[in-house]
Enzyme design. Structure first.
Site, short mmCIF file in Angstrom:
data_model
loop_
_atom_site.label_atom_id
_atom_site.label_comp_id
_atom_site.label_asym_id
_atom_site.label_seq_id
_atom_site.Cartn_x
_atom_site.Cartn_y
_atom_site.Cartn_z
CG ASN A 4 2.38 5.64 3.21
OD1 ASN A 4 3.59 5.54 3.32
ND2 ASN A 4 1.73 6.74 3.57
CG ASP A 45 -2.68 10.20 -5.96
OD1 ASP A 45 -1.75 9.73 -5.26
OD2 ASP A 45 -3.83 9.72 -5.93
CG ASN A 105 -10.17 2.58 -0.46
OD1 ASN A 105 -9.18 2.98 0.13
ND2 ASN A 105 -11.37 2.52 0.08
CG ASP A 133 1.44 7.58 -4.34
OD1 ASP A 133 1.62 6.86 -3.35
OD2 ASP A 133 0.32 7.80 -4.84
CG ASP A 188 -2.06 2.07 -4.74
OD1 ASP A 188 -1.69 1.33 -5.67
OD2 ASP A 188 -2.04 1.71 -3.55
#
Length: 184
Positions: A50, A133, A17, A7, A9
């Site tokens: 994503n 995470d 965010n 992943d 971020d």
């Protein structure tokens, strides 16, 4: 062939965010060392992320490409590229950009990005890991039959309540790399 699916971020870089500017990239301490360890162990490092900011109209695909180019530059060790590929899902059903405002099998926790990587690199999923995470990262790995490592403890309880299988709960990516090194 084997790979570490990562992943982006919250795993490699600080989660801000919706990362929409190259200047907001902040690599987490130890992440670069971890990626180098994975390479030394013979893994491909493949980011699967994503990126619904595209569907939401916050960034364009071109801007996302520029951000990923910056990741590649920041995650180099001398002349060695520590990231072998980046697969991303720009989709989200609540988006405002019509072509991306859909449910899509590439969006985690679905396994579309992993399946595309497996086909492209002839990967043996039994030798791969998924590291992230969030529960959706662990679920993605579980759905694909890949050993999954959670980084950070914020989502540990939620993963448990969803009956997700975690191979190892790591403090951070560097800790995950140490675990994988010792598992070999």
């Amino acid at each position: 062939m084997k790979a570490i699916f990562l992943d982006r971020d919250g795993t490699i870089n600080v989660d801000v965010n919706y990362l929409c500017r190259k200047s907001d990239i902040k690599i987490i301490d130890g992440a670069k060392e971890a990626l180098k360890t994975f390479k030394d162990l013979g893994f491909l490092n493949i980011i699967v992320t994503n990126q619904s900011a595209v569907a939401r109209g916050m960034i364009t695909l071109q801007q996302l490409g520029e951000i990923h180019n910056e990741f590649d530059l920041q995650l180099m060790s001398g002349d060695l590229h520590l990231i072998d590929d980046i697969f991303y899902s720009p989709y989200h059903p609540d988006g405002i950009i019509d072509e991306f405002s859909i449910l899509h099998p590439d969006t985690k926790p679905d396994t579309g990005m992993l399946l595309k990587a497996r086909e492209k690199y002839s990967l043996d999923f039994s030798k791969c890991y998924m590291i992230g995470d969030k529960p959706r990262d662990i679920e993605t790995g579980n759905r694909a039959g890949i050993k999954s490592i959670l980084v950070g403890t914020e989502s540990l309880e939620e993963c448990g309540s969803q009956n997700l299988i975690i191979e190892y709960a790591a403090k951070d990516l560097l800790d995950a790399s140490r675990y994988i090194s010792q598992s070999k």
